[in-house]
Design a protein around this motif. Sequence first.
Motif, PDB file in Angstrom:
ATOM      1  N   TYR A 255       0.852  -1.185   0.000  1.00 18.17           N
ATOM      2  CA  TYR A 255       0.000   0.000   0.000  1.00 18.17           C
ATOM      3  C   TYR A 255       0.892   1.240   0.000  1.00 18.17           C
ATOM      4  N   THR A 257       0.974   5.856  -0.849  1.00 14.94           N
ATOM      5  CA  THR A 257       0.322   7.100  -1.219  1.00 14.94           C
ATOM      6  C   THR A 257       1.367   8.049  -1.783  1.00 14.94           C
ATOM      7  N   ILE A 263      -4.989   6.191  -1.244  1.00 15.21           N
ATOM      8  CA  ILE A 263      -4.121   5.064  -0.936  1.00 15.21           C
ATOM      9  C   ILE A 263      -4.234   4.064  -2.076  1.00 15.21           C
ATOM     10  N   TYR A 264      -3.093   3.612  -2.570  1.00 19.10           N
ATOM     11  CA  TYR A 264      -3.057   2.626  -3.649  1.00 19.10           C
ATOM     12  C   TYR A 264      -2.669   1.261  -3.073  1.00 19.10           C
ATOM     13  N   LYS A 265      -3.322   0.220  -3.579  1.00 25.38           N
ATOM     14  CA  LYS A 265      -2.993  -1.155  -3.217  1.00 25.38           C
ATOM     15  C   LYS A 265      -2.443  -1.847  -4.462  1.00 25.38           C
ATOM     16  N   PHE A 270      -7.143   2.047  -3.839  1.00 24.11           N
ATOM     17  CA  PHE A 270      -7.750   1.252  -2.767  1.00 24.11           C
ATOM     18  C   PHE A 270      -8.697   2.093  -1.922  1.00 24.11           C
ATOM     19  N   ILE A 285      -2.800   0.147   7.302  1.00 17.69           N
ATOM     20  CA  ILE A 285      -3.805  -0.802   6.844  1.00 17.69           C
ATOM     21  C   ILE A 285      -3.859  -1.939   7.857  1.00 17.69           C
ATOM     22  N   ASN A 288      -7.604  -5.264   6.218  1.00 21.14           N
ATOM     23  CA  ASN A 288      -8.141  -4.700   4.972  1.00 21.14           C
ATOM     24  C   ASN A 288      -8.877  -3.379   5.193  1.00 21.14           C
ATOM     25  N   ALA A 290      -8.630   0.841   6.100  1.00 19.81           N
ATOM     26  CA  ALA A 290      -7.721   1.977   5.926  1.00 19.81           C
ATOM     27  C   ALA A 290      -7.899   2.970   7.074  1.00 19.81           C
TER      28      ALA A 290
END
Length: 331
Positions: A255, A257, A263-265, A270, A285, A288, A290
């Motif tokens: 994860y 940013t 936020i990217y997964k 994500f 995280i 699962n 945030a």
Amino acid sequence: MKKILLVLILATGLLQTSCSEDLVFNSTATNAAEVYVAGQKDSQACYWKNNQPNTLDSGGYSGTMANKVIVANSNVYVLGIGVGTTVLETVPMFWKNGVFTNLKTSLSTNEEQVVSITDMEIIGNDVYFVGYTKKPIITFDDYTLAYWKNGVKTSVRNYGSHVHNLPKIKVLNSNVYITASGSGNETINGYYANSVFNEIPNAIINGLAVSNNEAFAYGVLNNTGYYKNINTNSETSLPAPINGITKMYFANDMYLTNGSNTIYKNSVVFDNSQPELGGIVDFKIQNNGAYKITQAALGDGYSSYLIVNGVETMHINDSDGTFMSVFVVQN
């Protein structure tokens, strides 16, 4: 070194507070985790546990602020700073379960004085700090990058008269990794692995992350998001809109940013909840879910928010304090 002191003092100065009723809680977001947030409230270092503030002993200093919180083995570790006796002096501080330690006093020697502690790491019951020392008995500036394990110092590099960057530290399998430059320049363009410098040309390294038995350095390279697997030496550049990585965290998946509200997964969006509440300062995280701290402009100042699974759970205006770091413990 003066830039380091000025940055820390400006950060502290921005957080001087006065009393009002601008700290807001929202109890509608429920989760099976304990959430810790470090920051400042009413001019004192503070951490919140599940939205309840715990003011930390200031040690007699003013403008204290908590910059980072880690919970390990049911112990709460907090790193922070306070304003010293002069306008250019900051005092690095540490609290374990609320017990105050002046790191400038405890880690300094007659030969070398601690001038800043910029990060900490907790591995089991071992406590690591990274920062800079200065030799006080000579007429010219002489600064050394160092880390401490349970109070025992290891010198990493002597820079001489100018040190401008703020190193981060991670420890994995007894290996100590520290972000820093090779020459003391402001741009952090590499990392030390057990005191051996590894340059990443043209990069700006913002931090370190670990996953299982692998360590990663991350930041910006050629105006795009970049990370390097330190163990395999593999390097990855990410496509737009990830034009840089400001925070990276592993919870089985990767994860990250770029400082926006997203936020990217594994490089896919994500969580981009509550974009109106500003960019991400820190996130975690857990299960699962945030947990993110954001900051949004408010007139001439800003407000800090804790957002849990897309729901604002508390916020504070900068006239009262700020949020700086979040840590989550699954129940």
